[in-house]
Motif scaffolding. Sequence first.
Motif, PDB file in Angstrom:
ATOM      1  N   ALA A 291      32.937  32.284  31.300  1.00  0.00           N
ATOM      2  CA  ALA A 291      31.720  31.967  32.050  1.00  0.00           C
ATOM      3  C   ALA A 291      30.527  32.725  31.487  1.00  0.00           C
ATOM      4  N   ALA A 292      30.722  33.992  31.129  1.00  0.00           N
ATOM      5  CA  ALA A 292      29.629  34.788  30.565  1.00  0.00           C
ATOM      6  C   ALA A 292      29.175  34.218  29.224  1.00  0.00           C
ATOM      7  N   ALA A 293      30.153  33.759  28.409  1.00  0.00           N
ATOM      8  CA  ALA A 293      29.803  33.197  27.103  1.00  0.00           C
ATOM      9  C   ALA A 293      29.017  31.896  27.246  1.00  0.00           C
ATOM     10  N   VAL A 294      29.459  31.026  28.180  1.00  0.00           N
ATOM     11  CA  VAL A 294      28.752  29.755  28.408  1.00  0.00           C
ATOM     12  C   VAL A 294      27.349  30.020  28.946  1.00  0.00           C
ATOM     13  N   ALA A 295      27.232  30.979  29.863  1.00  0.00           N
ATOM     14  CA  ALA A 295      25.927  31.313  30.427  1.00  0.00           C
ATOM     15  C   ALA A 295      24.976  31.829  29.352  1.00  0.00           C
ATOM     16  N   ALA A 296      25.503  32.659  28.451  1.00  0.00           N
ATOM     17  CA  ALA A 296      24.662  33.199  27.377  1.00  0.00           C
ATOM     18  C   ALA A 296      24.152  32.083  26.473  1.00  0.00           C
TER      19      ALA A 296
ATOM     20  N   LEU B  31      45.466  40.823  35.627  1.00  0.00           N
ATOM     21  CA  LEU B  31      44.228  40.058  35.763  1.00  0.00           C
ATOM     22  C   LEU B  31      43.890  39.317  34.470  1.00  0.00           C
ATOM     23  N   SER B  32      44.910  39.023  33.683  1.00  0.00           N
ATOM     24  CA  SER B  32      44.705  38.359  32.396  1.00  0.00           C
ATOM     25  C   SER B  32      44.014  37.015  32.554  1.00  0.00           C
ATOM     26  N   GLY B  33      44.543  36.156  33.437  1.00  0.00           N
ATOM     27  CA  GLY B  33      43.949  34.840  33.640  1.00  0.00           C
ATOM     28  C   GLY B  33      42.544  34.899  34.193  1.00  0.00           C
ATOM     29  N   PRO B  34      42.316  35.598  35.321  1.00  0.00           N
ATOM     30  CA  PRO B  34      40.959  35.708  35.867  1.00  0.00           C
ATOM     31  C   PRO B  34      39.964  36.330  34.898  1.00  0.00           C
ATOM     32  N   ALA B  35      40.394  37.311  34.114  1.00  0.00           N
ATOM     33  CA  ALA B  35      39.486  37.949  33.155  1.00  0.00           C
ATOM     34  C   ALA B  35      39.006  36.942  32.125  1.00  0.00           C
ATOM     35  N   GLY B  36      39.906  36.056  31.702  1.00  0.00           N
ATOM     36  CA  GLY B  36      39.514  35.026  30.746  1.00  0.00           C
ATOM     37  C   GLY B  36      38.441  34.115  31.308  1.00  0.00           C
ATOM     38  N   GLY B  37      38.548  33.786  32.594  1.00  0.00           N
ATOM     39  CA  GLY B  37      37.532  32.951  33.234  1.00  0.00           C
ATOM     40  C   GLY B  37      36.174  33.618  33.254  1.00  0.00           C
ATOM     41  N   ILE B  38      36.160  34.915  33.538  1.00  0.00           N
ATOM     42  CA  ILE B  38      34.894  35.659  33.578  1.00  0.00           C
ATOM     43  C   ILE B  38      34.271  35.730  32.188  1.00  0.00           C
ATOM     44  N   VAL B  39      35.095  36.040  31.190  1.00  0.00           N
ATOM     45  CA  VAL B  39      34.583  36.125  29.816  1.00  0.00           C
ATOM     46  C   VAL B  39      34.035  34.772  29.373  1.00  0.00           C
TER      47      VAL B  39
ATOM     48  N   VAL C 129      24.802  34.244  36.829  1.00  0.00           N
ATOM     49  CA  VAL C 129      25.605  33.053  37.121  1.00  0.00           C
ATOM     50  C   VAL C 129      26.746  33.423  38.058  1.00  0.00           C
ATOM     51  N   ILE C 130      27.274  32.426  38.752  1.00  0.00           N
ATOM     52  CA  ILE C 130      28.463  32.576  39.587  1.00  0.00           C
ATOM     53  C   ILE C 130      29.502  31.582  39.094  1.00  0.00           C
ATOM     54  N   ALA C 131      30.726  32.050  38.841  1.00  0.00           N
ATOM     55  CA  ALA C 131      31.794  31.189  38.338  1.00  0.00           C
ATOM     56  C   ALA C 131      32.801  30.944  39.441  1.00  0.00           C
ATOM     57  N   PHE C 132      33.330  29.743  39.503  1.00  0.00           N
ATOM     58  CA  PHE C 132      34.344  29.389  40.494  1.00  0.00           C
ATOM     59  C   PHE C 132      35.613  28.928  39.778  1.00  0.00           C
ATOM     60  N   ASP C 133      36.762  29.236  40.359  1.00  0.00           N
ATOM     61  CA  ASP C 133      38.036  28.762  39.840  1.00  0.00           C
ATOM     62  C   ASP C 133      38.569  27.741  40.836  1.00  0.00           C
TER      63      ASP C 133
END
Length: 277
Positions: free
Chosen positions: A261-266, A251-259, A273-277
Amino acid sequence: MPKTNQPWRLFVDTGGTFTDCLAIAPDGRRLRRKILSSDEAPLQAARLITNTAEGPLPPIQLRLGTTRGTNALLEQKGADVVFFVSGGFGDLLRIGDQRRPDLFTLNVEKTPPLHAAVIEVPGRLDARGKEIEPVDLEIVRSAAGQQFEKGRNVAAVCLLHSHQNGTHEQAVKSCLEAIGYEYISISSEIAPFIKAVPRAETVIVDAYLAPVLGEYLSQITSAIDEAGLRIMTSAGGLVSRNGYRAKDSLLSGPAGGIVGAAAVAARAGLDRVIAFD
């Protein structure tokens, strides 16, 4: 481009089709690129963004997320793994924990295990890790040698109760190293927890993907200083190449997207927030 000793910071997410790149230049400029993925997409991205067509790359701190291991698992393009398991448990991964995809289906068709061969290891520990029967390394050496002669040099080892005492697995590992096995995953090192089935599943996946991820990361570090490389794990953390295991890549790639998205939201002051790929 101005001369500077400060490193470029490069963030790369390698997918099956496209590779997304974000670079932060020493002067603070941000550059974004999307390129077609290839065997060395992060290197292509580094050369493209730093305008380095050939030769040594400038100092780079590379943060790499990848689905290389995920794709190899889904496409069944991993290594031919020899699975070493306690005597009498050769069918451990075929039987599993008896969970069924459909409770009332009479003819259940399971996905075959990832291993190419199984070798049962004589020897036993009790539930507290005390030795009941020593490991017979002569039998292990003979059987492992036959598989090695067939061109198989990747091994996964899961012996009963090794989470309590890893000495039997370490002995098998030393035996395999002497034969010439290149990749050896043992459960007492990478999955030292109770229950044999999940430990076996973890160690098999790690061994199955280890050559794939090893070759990929060797390509990356052929042009980029390994000291500047950090790889995203399934947990969303960054580790060095020496601390990276293939089992952590799924889950290396998807985990990066979540991290991300959380950083941008902060930064935007948002906590839902909800993130889409």
